[in-house]
Every structure is written in structure tokens, then in C-alpha cells.
Design a protein around this motif. Structure first.
Motif, PDB file in Angstrom:
ATOM      1  N   LEU A  98       0.815  -1.254  -0.057  1.00  0.00           N
ATOM      2  CA  LEU A  98      -0.040  -0.107   0.113  1.00  0.00           C
ATOM      3  C   LEU A  98       0.974   1.250   0.069  1.00  0.00           C
ATOM      4  CD1 LEU A  98      -2.868   1.306  -0.119  1.00  0.00           C
ATOM      5  CD2 LEU A  98      -2.799   1.104   2.445  1.00  0.00           C
ATOM      6  N   ALA A  99       1.818   1.261   0.593  1.00  0.00           N
ATOM      7  CA  ALA A  99       2.656   2.343   0.819  1.00  0.00           C
ATOM      8  C   ALA A  99       3.223   2.716  -0.760  1.00  0.00           C
ATOM      9  CB  ALA A  99       4.019   2.174   1.799  1.00  0.00           C
ATOM     10  N   ARG A 100       3.798   1.828  -1.248  1.00  0.00           N
ATOM     11  CA  ARG A 100       4.327   2.024  -2.528  1.00  0.00           C
ATOM     12  C   ARG A 100       3.352   2.310  -3.531  1.00  0.00           C
ATOM     13  NH1 ARG A 100       9.438  -0.612  -2.876  1.00  0.00           N
ATOM     14  NH2 ARG A 100      10.017  -2.087  -1.207  1.00  0.00           N
ATOM     15  N   HIS A 101       2.102   1.760  -3.569  1.00  0.00           N
ATOM     16  CA  HIS A 101       1.118   2.328  -4.470  1.00  0.00           C
ATOM     17  C   HIS A 101       0.835   3.939  -4.208  1.00  0.00           C
ATOM     18  CE1 HIS A 101      -2.646   1.690  -7.089  1.00  0.00           C
ATOM     19  NE2 HIS A 101      -2.962   2.650  -6.348  1.00  0.00           N
ATOM     20  N   GLN A 199      -0.280  -3.398  -7.186  1.00  0.00           N
ATOM     21  CA  GLN A 199       0.837  -4.438  -6.945  1.00  0.00           C
ATOM     22  C   GLN A 199       0.714  -5.099  -5.626  1.00  0.00           C
ATOM     23  OE1 GLN A 199       4.404  -2.699  -4.943  1.00  0.00           O
ATOM     24  NE2 GLN A 199       3.810  -0.947  -6.014  1.00  0.00           N
ATOM     25  N   TYR A 200       1.173  -6.153  -5.510  1.00  0.00           N
ATOM     26  CA  TYR A 200       1.230  -7.143  -4.247  1.00  0.00           C
ATOM     27  C   TYR A 200       2.085  -6.324  -3.391  1.00  0.00           C
ATOM     28  CZ  TYR A 200      -0.732 -11.463  -6.363  1.00  0.00           C
ATOM     29  OH  TYR A 200      -1.425 -12.203  -6.938  1.00  0.00           O
ATOM     30  N   GLY A 201       3.464  -5.763  -3.646  1.00  0.00           N
ATOM     31  CA  GLY A 201       4.401  -5.338  -3.135  1.00  0.00           C
ATOM     32  C   GLY A 201       5.691  -5.583  -3.601  1.00  0.00           C
ATOM     33  N   ASN A 202       6.815  -4.873  -3.162  1.00  0.00           N
ATOM     34  CA  ASN A 202       7.940  -5.090  -3.856  1.00  0.00           C
ATOM     35  C   ASN A 202       7.954  -4.850  -5.202  1.00  0.00           C
ATOM     36  OD1 ASN A 202      10.113  -5.994  -1.619  1.00  0.00           O
ATOM     37  ND2 ASN A 202       8.199  -7.924  -1.735  1.00  0.00           N
ATOM     38  N   VAL A 291      -2.917   9.378   4.650  1.00  0.00           N
ATOM     39  CA  VAL A 291      -1.795  10.583   4.254  1.00  0.00           C
ATOM     40  C   VAL A 291      -1.090  10.257   3.148  1.00  0.00           C
ATOM     41  CG1 VAL A 291      -0.454  11.820   5.511  1.00  0.00           C
ATOM     42  CG2 VAL A 291      -2.213  11.075   6.846  1.00  0.00           C
ATOM     43  N   VAL A 292      -1.296  10.996   2.230  1.00  0.00           N
ATOM     44  CA  VAL A 292      -0.155  10.746   1.095  1.00  0.00           C
ATOM     45  C   VAL A 292       0.699  11.884   0.659  1.00  0.00           C
ATOM     46  CG1 VAL A 292      -1.943   8.950   0.357  1.00  0.00           C
ATOM     47  CG2 VAL A 292      -2.263  11.484  -0.387  1.00  0.00           C
ATOM     48  N   PRO A 293       1.570  11.651   0.134  1.00  0.00           N
ATOM     49  CA  PRO A 293       2.357  12.903  -0.464  1.00  0.00           C
ATOM     50  C   PRO A 293       1.685  13.674  -1.420  1.00  0.00           C
ATOM     51  CG  PRO A 293       3.728  10.890  -0.936  1.00  0.00           C
ATOM     52  CD  PRO A 293       2.123  10.403  -0.730  1.00  0.00           C
ATOM     53  N   LYS A 294       1.880  14.988  -1.163  1.00  0.00           N
ATOM     54  CA  LYS A 294       1.228  15.933  -2.146  1.00  0.00           C
ATOM     55  C   LYS A 294       1.547  15.875  -3.493  1.00  0.00           C
ATOM     56  CE  LYS A 294       1.005  19.876   1.199  1.00  0.00           C
ATOM     57  NZ  LYS A 294       1.303  21.149   1.734  1.00  0.00           N
TER      58      LYS A 294
END
Length: 294
Positions: A98-101, A199-202, A291-294
């Protein structure tokens, strides 16, 4: 003058690389405490984080931050669905899907900078047999690998890849009956992945076209797999390309039902959930603040 927004950090003490960073110390140093006040709590067991997150939301915390891997993120997010409290992420796992997405930096300092900016968006979530997921869920081979991985003492991407390579041609497809977009059909199933995120991750993209805010699932069905198809599918996942119809089929929907003759394993966000003979997969549009990057 209004009081500062409150952030709760929920830390999984077992997550993170061997060269452990003192996460509470980095929070103390880098969080903008002119803008925020905060507290830090630690999970004591699996399933503890949803209660800690829900408690914080009930007390009016503006942000609850999951500090850990995909399992920790899933647990914290489960406690925040349909609340006014936003999920923040400090990625400390091996996949960090989730963080990567959401394009949250993998480094602790960069992720804390995103929190300081405090930009909030809203995303979809899904459920499989009542179990919430935020990136992907699935039945078949990926769930089987999740079950094996869960019992493995070694973690990380290398271990995961080794397990996949060892098991990919030994796992057998099974017959299922699927209902997608009110169309029912019988099919073989090696894996059926339900993607909210890409994505799954990685950076392994099972559904590169997935939009985490469109209210739809992107379903990837792999009927059968031989060595050539496995190599092609792996290449597509790692290069963010759609697999061709010989390797995988894709559907876009908001509700899937699957019935199987014998119980099949299933997972939610990479966490093994058990076995079932019936699966009900649904979307919950725009149900989680993040919370996400602008």
C-alpha cells in the motif's frame, strides 16, 4: 486558537530490518511538534492493532500511523475504515504494497516528511469473506505461498521469491465456478487475484491498471500455469505490463462470488486467512482516509 491535531503511532516491534532504527527517537526528532502532538503504542500480539487504532479514532485522533509491514498496515487500516481518522504509514516491512502504491517513501525520514505535510486523500477498500484488504486479496497459489511464508522463520523478498520458485510448478489448478458482473462461468483456477491497488508489494504489479479510488476491483485470473507462462507472467509483473490472454485474463467489477468443490486457501493483503469453499469479494468505495504525498 485550536489545539494541535493528535497522531498515534502504532508500532509492530517485530517488523523492520535487522539493523533496527530507534523509531520512537526518529519520530521525536523529525515530527513537526509545532503542528502535531502524538503518542506511541506497541502491538503485543497479532490482532492487537485494530483495537489500538479504533480506540484512537474514538478519542478523536486525526491520524493513526501504522509502523510495520503489510500485515500491520492492514490491521491498523481495519480499525479506521469509515472513520474520520486518516491512516498514515511508516513502511517497515519487506513488501510495503500500500505504501508503494501511494508513493510513500520507503525511508523513515521521507515517510515522516509526508506526515508533516499532512495531505489527506480517500481510497477504496475491499473485503473477502468479511476480511478487509486494501491492496490485494486472492485465492489459489498466492494464498498458498502466503500460508507457507507465514510459517517460515526467514522473511524478506529473497525468501518469498525462493518459495515461489520452489512451489510454482508443483501447485495444481482447481475447478471453480465464478460469478463476475452477473456472468457465471466454470473455469480452472491457478490463482484469482482481487486487486484494489496495482501491486502485491516489492513493485510486483499484478494489476497495473488498478485505480485505488475508482470503486472497482481489478480481477486477474490465471487458469493454468506451465513454465513458459510462469516466466511470462513474472516478467509482466516486474515490468508493470499486462499479461496477454494466454497467461492471464482481467475483469473489472465491484463484486465477485466464487464456489469451489474443495476448500481453497485465501489471503488478504498477503496474510493467510485460511480455507473456504465459497468466496464473496466486495468493494467499499472511498472508505478509508490516508495521508499521502502532495
Amino acid at each position: 486558537m485550536s489545539s494541535r491535531p493528535h497522531i498515534r503511532f502504532i508500532i509492530n516491534p517485530t517488523s523492520g530490518p535487522k539493523n533496527r532504527v530507534d523509531v520512537p527517537a526518529r519520530i521525536e526528532d523529525l515530527l513537526d511538534r509545532k503542528k502535531f502532538k502524538y503518542d506511541v503504542v506497541f502491538t503485543k500480539h497479532a490482532g492487537h492493532a485494530p483495537n489500538l487504532a479504533r480506540e484512537a479514532a474514538d478519542k478523536g485522533c486525526e491520524i493513526v500511523v501504522a509502523v510495520g509491514g503489510d500485515g500491520t498496515v492492514n490491521e491498523v487500516a481495519r480499525g479506521l475504515v469509515y472513520s474520520e481518522t486518516a491512516l498514515g504509514i511508516l513502511p517497515r516491512g519487506s513488501g510495503n504494497g500500500l505504501a508503494r502504491h501511494l508513493k510513500i517513501p520507503m525511508g523513515l525520514d521521507g515517510a515522516l516528511k509526508v506526515l508533516n505535510e499532512g495531505h489527506v486523500s480517500t481510497i477504496d477498500s475491499g473485503s473477502i469473506n468479511g476480511n478487509a484488504f486494501f491492496t490485494t486479496a486472492g485465492i489459489g497459489f498466492d494464498a498458498y505461498i502466503s500460508s507457507v511464508f507465514a510459517g517460515n522463520k526467514k522473511r524478506g523478498l529473497q525468501t518469498y521469491v525462493e518459495l515461489v520458485m520452489k512451489e510454482v510448478l508443483n501447485y495444481k489448478h482447481l475447478p471453480v465456478k465464478a460469478s463476475i458482473n452477473d456472468h457465471s462461468f466454470d473455469t480452472d483456477c491457478y490463482v484469482m487475484a482481487f486487486a484494489n491497488a496495482a501491486q502485491y508489494g516489492n513493485n510486483a504489479y499484478i494489476a497495473p491498471m488498478a485505480d485505488i479510488q475508482d470503486g472497482h476491483l481489478d480481477v486477474c485470473l490465471v487458469r493454468k500455469l506451465d513454465l513458459i507462462k510462469a516466466l511470462h507472467l513474472s516478467y509482466c509483473m516486474l515490468t508493470k505490463q499486462l499479461a496477454n490472454a494466454d497467461s492471464a485474463e482481467y475483469f473489472k467489477t465491484n463484486h465477485v462470488k466464487v464456489e469451489t468443490d474443495e476448500p481453497m486457501m485465501f489471503h488478504a493483503d498477503g496474510e493467510f486467512m485460511g480455507k473456504a469453499s465459497e468466496f464473496d469479494v466486495q468493494m467499499n468505495p472511498l472508505s478509508l482516509k490516508v495521508v499521502v504525498p502532495k
